[in-house]
Design a protein around this motif. Structure first.
Motif, mmCIF file in Angstrom:
data_model
loop_
_atom_site.group_PDB
_atom_site.id
_atom_site.type_symbol
_atom_site.label_atom_id
_atom_site.label_comp_id
_atom_site.label_asym_id
_atom_site.label_seq_id
_atom_site.Cartn_x
_atom_site.Cartn_y
_atom_site.Cartn_z
ATOM 1 N N ILE A 74 0.838 -1.200 0.000
ATOM 2 C CA ILE A 74 0.000 0.000 0.000
ATOM 3 C C ILE A 74 0.870 1.246 0.000
ATOM 4 O O ILE A 74 0.623 2.208 -0.734
ATOM 5 N N ALA A 75 1.910 1.234 0.804
ATOM 6 C CA ALA A 75 2.795 2.401 0.874
ATOM 7 C C ALA A 75 3.619 2.577 -0.389
ATOM 8 O O ALA A 75 4.131 3.665 -0.649
ATOM 9 N N SER A 76 3.772 1.518 -1.201
ATOM 10 C CA SER A 76 4.578 1.628 -2.411
ATOM 11 C C SER A 76 3.896 2.446 -3.499
ATOM 12 O O SER A 76 4.561 2.892 -4.435
ATOM 13 N N VAL A 77 2.581 2.637 -3.411
ATOM 14 C CA VAL A 77 1.855 3.401 -4.419
ATOM 15 C C VAL A 77 2.063 4.891 -4.142
ATOM 16 O O VAL A 77 1.870 5.359 -3.017
ATOM 17 N N SER A 78 2.432 5.629 -5.159
ATOM 18 C CA SER A 78 2.720 7.055 -4.976
ATOM 19 C C SER A 78 1.473 7.835 -4.573
ATOM 20 O O SER A 78 1.575 8.856 -3.881
ATOM 21 N N GLU A 79 0.281 7.382 -4.993
ATOM 22 C CA GLU A 79 -0.946 8.082 -4.635
ATOM 23 C C GLU A 79 -1.295 7.942 -3.161
ATOM 24 O O GLU A 79 -2.140 8.685 -2.660
ATOM 25 N N HIS A 80 -0.669 7.005 -2.459
ATOM 26 C CA HIS A 80 -0.971 6.784 -1.046
ATOM 27 C C HIS A 80 -0.010 7.505 -0.113
ATOM 28 O O HIS A 80 -0.066 7.286 1.100
ATOM 29 N N GLN A 81 0.833 8.366 -0.663
ATOM 30 C CA GLN A 81 1.772 9.104 0.166
ATOM 31 C C GLN A 81 1.089 10.335 0.769
ATOM 32 O O GLN A 81 0.106 10.851 0.225
ATOM 33 N N PRO A 82 1.580 10.852 1.907
ATOM 34 C CA PRO A 82 0.999 12.080 2.473
ATOM 35 C C PRO A 82 1.155 13.265 1.522
ATOM 36 O O PRO A 82 2.093 13.353 0.733
ATOM 37 N N THR A 83 0.210 14.174 1.596
ATOM 38 C CA THR A 83 0.172 15.325 0.700
ATOM 39 C C THR A 83 1.097 16.422 1.202
ATOM 40 O O THR A 83 1.117 16.735 2.396
ATOM 41 N N THR A 84 1.852 17.014 0.311
ATOM 42 C CA THR A 84 2.722 18.138 0.668
ATOM 43 C C THR A 84 1.938 19.445 0.533
ATOM 44 O O THR A 84 0.904 19.522 -0.145
ATOM 45 N N VAL A 116 2.869 21.996 -1.110
ATOM 46 C CA VAL A 116 2.932 22.458 -2.496
ATOM 47 C C VAL A 116 1.784 21.858 -3.306
ATOM 48 O O VAL A 116 1.222 22.518 -4.195
ATOM 49 N N SER A 117 1.418 20.629 -3.004
ATOM 50 C CA SER A 117 0.343 19.984 -3.753
ATOM 51 C C SER A 117 -0.998 20.683 -3.548
ATOM 52 O O SER A 117 -1.822 20.745 -4.472
ATOM 53 N N PHE A 118 -1.225 21.216 -2.359
ATOM 54 C CA PHE A 118 -2.480 21.940 -2.120
ATOM 55 C C PHE A 118 -2.580 23.166 -3.023
ATOM 56 O O PHE A 118 -3.627 23.417 -3.637
ATOM 57 N N PHE A 119 -1.497 23.938 -3.099
ATOM 58 C CA PHE A 119 -1.544 25.118 -3.961
ATOM 59 C C PHE A 119 -1.543 24.715 -5.426
ATOM 60 O O PHE A 119 -2.185 25.361 -6.265
ATOM 61 N N PHE A 120 -0.833 23.655 -5.767
ATOM 62 C CA PHE A 120 -0.738 23.215 -7.158
ATOM 63 C C PHE A 120 -2.101 22.788 -7.681
ATOM 64 O O PHE A 120 -2.440 23.044 -8.845
ATOM 65 N N ASP A 121 -2.915 22.138 -6.838
ATOM 66 C CA ASP A 121 -4.209 21.617 -7.275
ATOM 67 C C ASP A 121 -5.371 22.562 -7.004
ATOM 68 O O ASP A 121 -6.417 22.439 -7.654
ATOM 69 N N TYR A 157 -8.772 16.539 6.441
ATOM 70 C CA TYR A 157 -7.924 15.573 7.154
ATOM 71 C C TYR A 157 -7.462 14.453 6.230
ATOM 72 O O TYR A 157 -6.276 14.130 6.158
ATOM 73 N N PHE A 158 -8.413 13.852 5.516
ATOM 74 C CA PHE A 158 -8.057 12.714 4.666
ATOM 75 C C PHE A 158 -7.188 13.135 3.490
ATOM 76 O O PHE A 158 -6.323 12.370 3.052
ATOM 77 N N ALA A 159 -7.395 14.342 2.971
ATOM 78 C CA ALA A 159 -6.534 14.816 1.888
ATOM 79 C C ALA A 159 -5.112 15.062 2.376
ATOM 80 O O ALA A 159 -4.157 14.909 1.608
ATOM 81 N N LEU A 182 -6.680 11.340 -2.004
ATOM 82 C CA LEU A 182 -7.940 11.845 -1.496
ATOM 83 C C LEU A 182 -8.071 13.348 -1.639
ATOM 84 O O LEU A 182 -9.064 13.919 -1.173
ATOM 85 N N MET A 183 -7.102 13.993 -2.281
ATOM 86 C CA MET A 183 -7.283 15.385 -2.678
ATOM 87 C C MET A 183 -8.487 15.513 -3.613
ATOM 88 O O MET A 183 -9.132 16.561 -3.687
ATOM 89 N N LEU A 184 -8.810 14.438 -4.287
ATOM 90 C CA LEU A 184 -9.944 14.429 -5.203
ATOM 91 C C LEU A 184 -11.262 14.662 -4.470
ATOM 92 O O LEU A 184 -12.159 15.324 -4.991
ATOM 93 N N THR A 185 -11.425 14.126 -3.259
ATOM 94 C CA THR A 185 -12.666 14.333 -2.511
ATOM 95 C C THR A 185 -12.723 15.709 -1.863
ATOM 96 O O THR A 185 -13.817 16.219 -1.594
#
Length: 824
Positions: free
Chosen positions: A377-387, A389-394, A429-431, A437-440
């Motif tokens: 599960i941790a090997s998937v890049s989408e399951h890593q914690p959000t930085t 920078v990603s909040f502003f980028f998206d 929290y989940f994002a 989960l930035m998608l939700t």
């Protein structure tokens, strides 16, 4: 900017209609009949503007997701979409019932996969239904084109659903802004570009539409709206595993309303009907089955249902008993129901009837849990914690206006606005825990930011209040006595307020208008211009991110030449086409699980593991083969009947997503199942570094993955300024150059060395070429059967004596040749 301007105009029209009208004077009442026709015309213009803005938002949502098709071609992207397309193609060519019973023998060899019971069929059903309707209308469309353009089409529907939800929460003007935001925001576009044929492409529409119907059912208390909510929830269950977010957020909303003392019959009817019908509908999905009754993720909704029935019973009995017994009855029913539900869930979980929380949900509350216990599960890049920078980028500047919308909903809270506040808190929290989960979070940010901007525009775009003009009087004539007495009363009132220190209560709208009365019209234009500039920058940022970051298919790479032209790297499809044309139809291909869906979809060959990742032991066995030396890996490949091995290597062109950079995850997953054979520490230097140069670990430099990637690479000089065997991705010269492969042979390497395919040799082709295999075969003690039929140890004649610490004496050539022929 054009969409934002239209939204502002419509916002002013909506706010003008929603605002409280001042009391009419006698002269104004005479003009009321004359203005009636004008009001009807303004309502028609407002409806027309709303329709135009929504249509333009849907058009912008569709067009902004076509960069990948325009720049490259109409093709399926990424990894998971290839299985979805393959499954949809199978369903269209056959029928739905055969699709549910389809056993895929091309996946997870030798286990196979039952597709109907391990997939969410909503995506395939939607595409198949559209294909059937178009064919019924004699419109020829290939199923691939429908799959490519499905997500952009549903993004327009998502904009409409967001508008409807925001209109129920605030007003129509905020709904138009929210629709414009969700149409082009990068956080949603990242999962819905053309070619991204994944579950999220339709799931976000189902999510927002289900929330809209839930708010509608809470506000009306209608059984019909609640039934529609359950139907929409069923579609969400069939589309995406994120339906668990809905079935936990809606009970949380009900519980918070109960704690705030906002129980009503409307709430009781809405949730009871939704839960019962939604439970029955969701169990019709084969992949879900009885999970709503037997998993811990669904127990919160069941407990809320029992609690709501207990409170409803209390409200019914309230009129039948005396006041003294009400409190005892209330505590008895509520606490008894809650205690019974808790004890029952714990007992059923302990007995094994209710499954405990899965590892994926534990990883949402403990970010380090997956890396320790479930590394896959941790090997998937989408399951890593959000930085950050990603909040502003998206989200761009909406991440700053989003808290203002939360505050406005808390300040003017209602039943439906409490829901969006709970949605915001949980989604944030989940994002933050998982970048996927930035998608939700993105739809919630769009809604609350639209509310904040709409409220700001309501304040600063209002017309300046007209000051009452005093009638001109001849000089020397003073004001009337009534005016003087009124002024004296106002002065006395102000002095009295200052002395007493008490403030008069006024509504928020009145106070805001009084504060802004002294603000000139030219000063009001500055905040409006600032908001328009932010909207312009948001549109530019969203277009740039969509074009450059989220519109590049993973199977087709592009680089820029010195003259600015593009150079296409089509190595992936080149390799898959070679497999399709030059290997046997029943050939088995071993690769890391990332590429399983693409191999089955484009090469049409059998794979050992793929992106479904349902069998961790099978994946660990493949990881052990990749991490072991050639001899040990060959034994594993023989057990799995492997014919070809595929590896991704980016050292030639500087591609960072190759298997060397993923190699440590193969080691960790293999170590979890085979700790005696694989240890992660063996692949690091004594200083704890992961290096591929001469200072790297000997275990790493001799493992199968290293040799497959760097085979013959030491013979090439990628740059005249660098030595031969220079890895552009890692920026070092490789440490093991001169080696041979004895149990495998290179079958195909793509033009830019991005994909390398090796053929596994058969047993009869090994012994004449690999001296080490001969020695191991000679040294191995064999059991021979004596005359009496009893097994006994055999003895090898003329065995070379081996003494520890000393080299064995070399035999003559004749002896070597005779012993070799004898061993063969």
């Amino acid at each position: 900017l054009f969409l934002s301007g239209l939204a502002c105009v419509s916002n002013m029209a909506a706010s003008a209609d929603d605002a409280d009208a001042p009391p009419l004077s006698l002269q104004e009442e005479k003009k009321e009949s004359r203005d009636q026709s004008f009001s009807n015309t303004s309502e028609g213009i407002q409806s027309l503007l709303t329709f135009v803005v929504l249509a333009l938002a849907c058009l912008a949502a569709f067009c902004s997701r076509l960069f990948a098709v325009i720049r490259f071609e109409s093709i399926i992207h990424e990894f998971d979409p290839w299985f979805n397309y393959r499954a949809t193609h199978h369903m269209v060519n056959h029928d739905f019932y055969e699709f549910l019973n389809w056993f895929d023998d091309r996946a997870w060899y030798p286990l196979g996969r039952i597709v109907g019971g391990t997939v969410y069929p909503g995506l395939m059903l939607t595409s198949g239904l559209i294909h059937t309707i178009l064919n019924g209308l004699h419109i020829t469309a290939h199923i691939r084109d429908i799959c490519v353009f499905l997500a952009p089409t549903f993004s327009g529907f998502t904009a409409i659903a967001t508008f409807l939800l925001t209109r129920e929460l605030w007003n129509a003007g905020a709904g138009l802004l929210a629709a414009c935001f969700i149409a082009i925001i990068p956080g949603y576009i990242s999962r819905s570009v053309a070619g991204s044929y994944d579950n999220e492409g339709i799931a976000i529409f189902a999510l927002m539409f289900t929330y809209y119907l839930w708010i509608k059912s809470v506000k009306t208390g209608s059984i019909l709206w609640s039934a529609f909510t359950a139907l929409s929830y069923m579609y969400m269950v069939s589309a995406w595993g994120g339906y668990v977010f809905i079935i936990n957020l809606i009970p949380l909303h009900v519980c918070v309303l109960l704690l705030m003392g906002r129980y009503s019959k409307r709430l009781h009817i809405a949730y009871s009907v939704f839960y019962i019908l939604g439970l029955l509908f969701s169990m019709q999905i084969p992949f879900v089955g009885f999970q709503p009754l037997r998993t811990s993720e669904h127990m919160a909704s069941a407990g809320t249902f029992v609690l709501l029935q207990a409170i409803g019973a209390f409200m019914f009995l309230k009129s039948l008993i005396t006041f003294r017994d009400i409190r005892k009855l209330f505590y008895g029913l509520v606490l008894g129901s809650a205690g019974a539900v808790f004890v029952g869930v714990v007992a059923l979980t302990y007995a094994g009837y209710i499954a405990p929380w899965s590892g994926r949900y534990y990883s949402l509350y403990d970010t380090g849990y997956a890396k320790i216990h479930i590394p896959i599960i941790a090997s998937v890049s989408e399951h890593q914690p959000t930085t950050w920078v990603s909040f502003f980028f998206d989200l761009h500047f909406l991440v700053c206006t989003f808290p203002a919308g939360v505050w406005l909903c808390i300040r003017n809270h209602t039943d439906e606005r409490i829901f969006i506040v709970l949605y915001a808190v949980s989604a944030v929290y989940f994002a933050g825990v998982m970048v996927r989960l930035m998608l939700t979070l993105t739809p919630c940010v769009c809604i609350l930011s639209a509310i904040a901007i709409s409220k700001t525009l309501d304040v600063y775009l209002q017309k300046e209040p007209e000051k009452k003009k005093k009638k001109s009087k001849p000089e020397g004539e003073g004001d009337s006595e009534g005016d003087k007495s009124a002024e004296k009363k106002d002065i006395y009132k102000q002095v009295k307020t200052k002395k007493s220190g008490k403030k008069e209560k006024s509504s928020s709208n009145d106070s805001g208008s009084q504060e802004d009365e002294g603000l000139p019209q030219n000063m009001r234009s500055f905040p409006v211009m600032a908001i328009l500039m932010l909207l312009l920058l948001f549109a530019c940022h969203a277009t740039w991110v969509t074009s450059n970051a989220y519109s590049s298919p993973s199977i087709v790479l592009a680089t820029n030449n010195p003259d600015g032209s593009r150079h296409i790297l089509d190595d992936f499809r080149e390799a898959y086409y070679w497999l399709r044309q030059n290997t046997a139809p029943d050939a088995r291909v071993m690769s890391w699980w990332d590429y399983g869906y693409q191999i089955a979809g484009m090469a049409n060959r059998t794979t050992l593991v793929d992106n479904n990742t349902w069998n961790n032991s099978h994946i660990a066995l493949v990881g052990q083969a990749m991490s072991s030396n050639e001899t040990a890996a060959y034994e594993i490949m023989r057990q799995l009947d492997v014919d070809y091995v595929l590896a991704i290597f980016g050292g030639m062109i500087g591609y960072s997503g190759d298997d060397i950079n993923k190699f440590l995850w193969m080691v960790r997953i293999a170590e979890g199942e085979h700790p005696d054979a694989i240890r992660e520490v063996d692949y690091f230097t004594p200083n704890g570094e992961f290096r591929v140069d001469a200072a790297g670990s000997k275990t790493l430099l001799n493992c199968l993955m290293y040799k497959m990637c760097y085979h013959r690479f030491g013979e090439f000089q990628t740059d005249f300024r660098m030595p031969s065997g220079y890895d552009r991705t890692r920026g070092v010269e490789i440490g093991n150059k001169n080696f041979r492969l004895y149990r495998m042979e290179e079958a195909f390497t793509t033009e830019h060395w991005l994909v390398r395919i090796y053929k596994v040799k058969k047993l009869e082709n090994l012994e004449g070429k690999d001296p080490t295999a001969i020695m191991k075969r000679v040294d191995r003690r064999r059991s021979v059967r004596s005359k009496g039929g009893v097994k006994s140890r055999g003895r090898i004649k003329k065995k070379i004596p081996v003494i520890k610490g000393k080299k064995p004496k070399k035999a003559s050539r004749s002896k070597k040749s005779s012993s070799r022929s004898r061993s063969v």
